[in-house]
Design an enzyme around this catalytic site. Sequence first.
Site, mmCIF file in Angstrom:
data_model
loop_
_atom_site.group_PDB
_atom_site.id
_atom_site.type_symbol
_atom_site.label_atom_id
_atom_site.label_comp_id
_atom_site.label_asym_id
_atom_site.label_seq_id
_atom_site.Cartn_x
_atom_site.Cartn_y
_atom_site.Cartn_z
ATOM 1 N N HIS A 52 3.876 -2.121 3.230
ATOM 2 C CA HIS A 52 3.808 -0.742 2.737
ATOM 3 C C HIS A 52 5.120 -0.339 2.056
ATOM 4 O O HIS A 52 6.194 -0.572 2.604
ATOM 5 C CB HIS A 52 3.504 0.214 3.895
ATOM 6 C CG HIS A 52 2.129 0.034 4.452
ATOM 7 N ND1 HIS A 52 1.795 -1.030 5.285
ATOM 8 C CD2 HIS A 52 0.986 0.753 4.282
ATOM 9 C CE1 HIS A 52 0.515 -0.944 5.602
ATOM 10 N NE2 HIS A 52 0.003 0.129 5.011
ATOM 11 N N ASP A 102 0.821 -1.208 0.000
ATOM 12 C CA ASP A 102 0.000 0.000 0.000
ATOM 13 C C ASP A 102 0.856 1.260 0.000
ATOM 14 O O ASP A 102 2.017 1.248 0.426
ATOM 15 C CB ASP A 102 -0.875 0.037 1.257
ATOM 16 C CG ASP A 102 -2.021 -0.955 1.219
ATOM 17 O OD1 ASP A 102 -2.143 -1.700 0.226
ATOM 18 O OD2 ASP A 102 -2.790 -0.994 2.195
#
Length: 226
Positions: A185, A37
């Site tokens: 991430h 992400d």
Amino acid sequence: MQLAPLFPIAYRLLQPNFPQCLWCGNGETKIIALTFDDGPHPQYTPQVLAVLDRYNIKASFFWLGVCVNRSPDVAKAVSDRGHWIGLHGYDHRSFIRLSPPALKDSLERTQTAIYHACDIPPNQVRDVRPPNGLFLPQTLKFFLQWQYRPVMWSVVPEDWARPGVNQVVQRVTQQVKNGSLIVLHDGACGGQDVAATIQILIPALLQQGYQFVTIETLWQQAQSIS
């Protein structure tokens, strides 16, 4: 306060109540999905790509439109390698705080940014993961109405808080099982450690016999089961 211990509990509570979301894959097969992400990031995402290339792994990236516009060349490098692309909103504002028109605009602006960077038509980028995993039943109603597919997670090691590479690896390996959907991430928060994390994590999971697939494969499995 560390949130990592709460995510497995949240998953067990939310997953049966929101079956329209993709939470995981088929528990009968040894496949898992690795997702990232908050990118693309000009430094961290290429580092991730180098590790994925090394192991010939396909992953899924949920992008912020503002980051795509800042680093279109990095976005194209991800797309050109055949990784799966999804939406994470334009600028990481919580979806539950946006009006319906603002939410729709956030998703469409991100699709447009991806189209300009990667030449992927907007109707081919339909998977959405809400920032911070926060949504309301109404949010999901809008996703389905606008023909988006909500994607969540089953393994969240809270890497954005930077607890250390070994801690993140340990959290994932302790929680992973058949069908796991793992969230890491590669953006400004957590991206500093992500390449080092997957450099340890990927070979460890391969050694356990797991096969890495994209979000699209998990959706296809879910449809075949239903």
